[in-house]
Design an enzyme around this catalytic site. Structure first.
Site, PDB file in Angstrom:
ATOM      1  NE  ARG A  50     -33.856  23.771  -7.790  1.00 12.06           N
ATOM      2  CZ  ARG A  50     -32.829  23.687  -8.642  1.00 12.06           C
ATOM      3  NH1 ARG A  50     -32.939  24.188  -9.873  1.00 12.06           N
ATOM      4  NH2 ARG A  50     -31.706  23.127  -8.279  1.00 12.06           N
ATOM      5  CE  LYS A 150     -31.758  19.441  -8.040  1.00 10.31           C
ATOM      6  NZ  LYS A 150     -31.377  18.709  -9.238  1.00 10.31           N
ATOM      7  CD  GLU A 183     -34.510  19.396 -17.646  1.00 13.11           C
ATOM      8  OE1 GLU A 183     -33.763  20.193 -17.049  1.00 13.11           O
ATOM      9  OE2 GLU A 183     -35.464  18.814 -17.088  1.00 13.11           O
TER      10      GLU A 183
HETATM   11  N1  PXG Z   1     -32.001  19.903 -15.200  1.00 13.68           N
HETATM   12  C1  PXG Z   1     -31.993  18.773 -14.481  1.00 13.68           C
HETATM   13  C2  PXG Z   1     -32.878  17.666 -14.863  1.00 13.68           C
HETATM   14  C3  PXG Z   1     -31.156  18.680 -13.359  1.00 13.68           C
HETATM   15  O1  PXG Z   1     -31.150  17.567 -12.621  1.00 13.68           O
HETATM   16  C4  PXG Z   1     -30.352  20.917 -13.818  1.00 13.68           C
HETATM   17  C5  PXG Z   1     -31.210  20.954 -14.900  1.00 13.68           C
HETATM   18  C6  PXG Z   1     -29.543  22.125 -13.500  1.00 13.68           C
HETATM   19  O2  PXG Z   1     -30.102  22.822 -12.385  1.00 13.68           O
HETATM   20  P1  PXG Z   1     -29.209  23.740 -11.444  1.00 13.68           P
HETATM   21  O3  PXG Z   1     -30.173  24.366 -10.508  1.00 13.68           O
HETATM   22  O4  PXG Z   1     -28.231  22.815 -10.768  1.00 13.68           O
HETATM   23  O5  PXG Z   1     -28.514  24.709 -12.301  1.00 13.68           O
HETATM   24  C7  PXG Z   1     -30.327  19.767 -13.005  1.00 13.68           C
HETATM   25  C8  PXG Z   1     -29.461  19.666 -11.804  1.00 13.68           C
HETATM   26  C9  PXG Z   1     -25.574  14.794 -11.666  1.00 13.68           C
HETATM   27  C10 PXG Z   1     -26.656  15.664 -11.136  1.00 13.68           C
HETATM   28  O6  PXG Z   1     -25.080  13.933 -10.944  1.00 13.68           O
HETATM   29  C11 PXG Z   1     -27.032  16.816 -11.796  1.00 13.68           C
HETATM   30  C12 PXG Z   1     -28.068  17.601 -11.315  1.00 13.68           C
HETATM   31  C13 PXG Z   1     -28.720  17.198 -10.191  1.00 13.68           C
HETATM   32  C14 PXG Z   1     -28.329  16.048  -9.555  1.00 13.68           C
HETATM   33  C15 PXG Z   1     -27.294  15.270 -10.005  1.00 13.68           C
HETATM   34  O7  PXG Z   1     -25.226  14.934 -12.851  1.00 13.68           O
HETATM   35  N2  PXG Z   1     -28.398  18.728 -12.023  1.00 13.68           N
END
Ligand code: PXG
Length: 287
Positions: A50, A150, A183
């Site tokens: 990713r 991301k 989301e």
């Molecule tokens: N949506 C968004 C907008 C995210 O940032 C997820 C979904 C979940 O993706 P994964 O691949 O991790 O299952 C994310 C990722 C935080 C933090 O501090 C959280 C994320 C990334 C960076 C920081 O809460 N979540």
């Protein structure tokens, strides 16, 4: 604590980059949040894929092969002697001048790997479920800044997080550019109704935890859907939960003041959560 910067492991106090780095000046860069459990890095290949996909769209050339990047992550974890870690991988456009043109950057992206711990929500919320709200800030329009990227540009999510916090909540639903549920600020969202599990089909990050949950649900012979749905369907779902690398799987029991199901973490959510915990203990890249 040792931090990886451009091929070298340095002390936290020495882990510094230029103020001309476009990651700082413009949020021009990519990142990943990864977890390891008991010396196993969970879904590392998926996270690296990713990262490189986002970089590809941003035309940011990462100066390491995927294999070298995996090795750099493992070296950083080993140097810090961490068995259970939260890994933050950051690649920025690198140093440039005070103009946003990435072509003026010196074609030397900054690569940073931080390994540390993360605790997102208190334990009680995992046991009793959390209450969330919908916030006014909508998720980026995919044709402006695709939520599938991301990138280091997280202001869309941060604005939503501020609104959640202003109302006394730690997480919030963001709607997409058409008003459908997209989301949360840092998590994907799932609803379950009559043994069908659904997550939004557009306007969201393709979460690696979300993909894992879909795999688990299929293993449990549940019908899985990636589709458009509205807040009404969230309010009237049997169960709801959020997924993310940092949050893992967290039950949601109230949304915008409406109780979800009986107002307790649902049986299917708990079953998926149990399976997820089992998978994280045995799958992954060993270090
Ligand atoms: N949506 C968004 C907008 C995210 O940032 C997820 C979904 C979940 O993706 P994964 O691949 O991790 O299952 C994310 C990722 C935080 C933090 O501090 C959280 C994320 C990334 C960076 C920081 O809460 N979540």
């Amino acid at each position: 604590m040792k931090i990886y910067i451009n091929g070298t492991l340095v002390d936290k106090a020495d882990a510094k980059i230029s103020v001309f780095d476009h990651g700082l000046l413009y949020g021009d860069g990519v990142f990943e949040g990864i977890r390891s459990y008991d010396s196993l890095v969970f879904k590392l290949k998926e996270h690296i894929d990713r990262l490189y996909e986002t970089a590809h769209t941003l035309m940011l050339r990462i100066p390491l092969t995927k294999e070298e990047m995996i090795q750099a992550v493992i070296d950083t974890l080993t140097a810090n002697d961490l068995r259970d870690a939260y890994i933050r991988l950051v690649v920025t456009r690198g140093e440039g001048d005070l103009g946003l043109d990435p072509r003026k950057c010196i074609d030397k992206p900054t690569v940073i790997i931080i390994t540390d711990k993360i605790v997102l929500y208190p334990k009680e919320l995992y046991e009793n479920g959390m209450e969330i709200i919908t916030v006014p800030t909508m998720r980026n329009n995919p044709e402006a800044l695709n939520p599938m990227l991301k990138s280091l540009n997280y202001l869309n999510n941060i604005l939503a997080k501020i609104e959640a916090g202003n109302s006394g909540f730690s997480e919030a639903i963001m709607l997409d550019h058409q008003g459908y549920v997209a989301e949360c600020t840092g998590d994907n969202i799932f609803i379950i109704k009559k043994n069908v599990i659904s997550t939004p089909g557009q306007g969201r990050l393709k979460g690696i935890t979300a993909d894992t949950v879909m795999d688990i649900a299929q293993e449990f012979n549940m019908a899985t859907r990636e589709r458009l749905f509205t807040r009404h369907e969230v309010y009237t779902a049997d169960e709801c939960f959020l997924t993310g690398t940092a949050a893992e799987i967290i039950p949601v029991v109230k949304v915008d003041g409406r109780q979800i199901g009986p107002g307790r973490p649902g049986p299917v959510t708990l079953k998926i959560l149990k399976k997820f915990k089992e998978i994280t203990k045995k799958d992954g890249i060993k270090y």
